[in-house]
Scaffold this active site. Structure first.
Site: not given
Ligand code: AMP
Length: 224
Positions: A20, A167, A95, A134, A179
């Site tokens: 993404k 990282r 989400r 990554r 996750r």
């Molecule tokens: P990401 O960078 O999108 O993988 O997000 C990293 C972490 O941030 C996730 O594992 C969640 O803990 C939190 N997070 C990011 N976006 C959201 C969202 N829209 N709703 C809830 N938690 C989020």
């Protein structure tokens, strides 16, 4: 660059590791959309030690989802900034069903709606390896991978020449599992939600970065 899809609100759906963030940056380059990543916004809040960041930190480290209240407050602030008028690509948001409904309400206030929600379809089994390797440039955020995408000159960012890389703390195998579970329990149902709204596209996201970039452009009805 060439084509435009404005004023667009494009959502990228997919589990962690689906690409993404990488593809959102390509959509910025190709179509001038603004990448809006709630993960990046939350990581910035954690780094700054804001009240939202302090509340989110432990949940993020455990691989869970931060509460809708916190995420929506951060998203609304970001959506109020002027660059958003160019059109946005939402990466990692919504989400949950609550977030999706709140987004619809926010857009409706501005006479807008979601233009497209694209589900990046991948095999979960491949995601742990994708994520484990990554890293990003600490200066410009360009993404790299130990196996799939190394900088042309070792230790130097292709994009900005930066030499510091980082990282993510939550990219450890055990956190990735949590996750993925959170994705399937709370986020995957949004695929049906956007299908019901007639804006869903599904693309195979197991290929190379350029292949997925091209498939995404086709799904959005433009050629990059
Ligand atoms: P990401 O960078 O999108 O993988 O997000 C990293 C972490 O941030 C996730 O594992 C969640 O803990 C939190 N997070 C990011 N976006 C959201 C969202 N829209 N709703 C809830 N938690 C989020």
């Amino acid at each position: 660059m060439s084509a435009t899809i404005a004023p667009a609100v494009v959502i990228l759906l997919g589990p962690p590791g689906a690409g993404k963030g990488t593809q959102a940056r390509m959509l910025e380059e190709d179509f001038g959309l603004v990448q809006l990543s709630t993960g990046d916004l939350l990581r910035a809040a954690v780094a700054q030690g804001t009240p939202a960041g302090l509340a989110a930190k432990a949940v993020m480290e455990a691989g869970g989802l931060v509460s809708d209240d916190i995420v929506l407050a951060i998203l609304k602030d970001r959506m109020a900034e002027p660059d958003v008028a160019k059109g946005v690509v939402l990466d990692g948001f919504p989400r949950t069903q609550g977030q999706a409904e709140a987004l619809d309400a926010l857009l409706a206030e501005a006479g807008q709606r979601v233009t497209a929600a694209v589900s990046l379809e991948v095999d979960d089994a491949a995601m742990v390896d994708r994520i484990a390797g990554r890293y990003t440039c600490g200066t410009c955020g360009e993404g790299y991978h130990d196996s799939f995408k190394q900088p042309a000159v070792a230790g130097v960012c292709d994009k900005c020449g930066g030499t510091q890389f980082k990282r993510r703390a939550d990219d450890k195998a055990e956190t990735v599992k949590a996750r993925l579970e959170a994705y399937h329990a709370q986020t995957a149902p949004l695929i049906a939600y956007y299908d019901g709204h007639g804006v869903l596209d599904r693309i195979d996201a197991m290929g190379t970065i350029p292949d997925i970039r091209a498939a995404l452009a086709r799904a959005l009805g433009v050629s990059a």
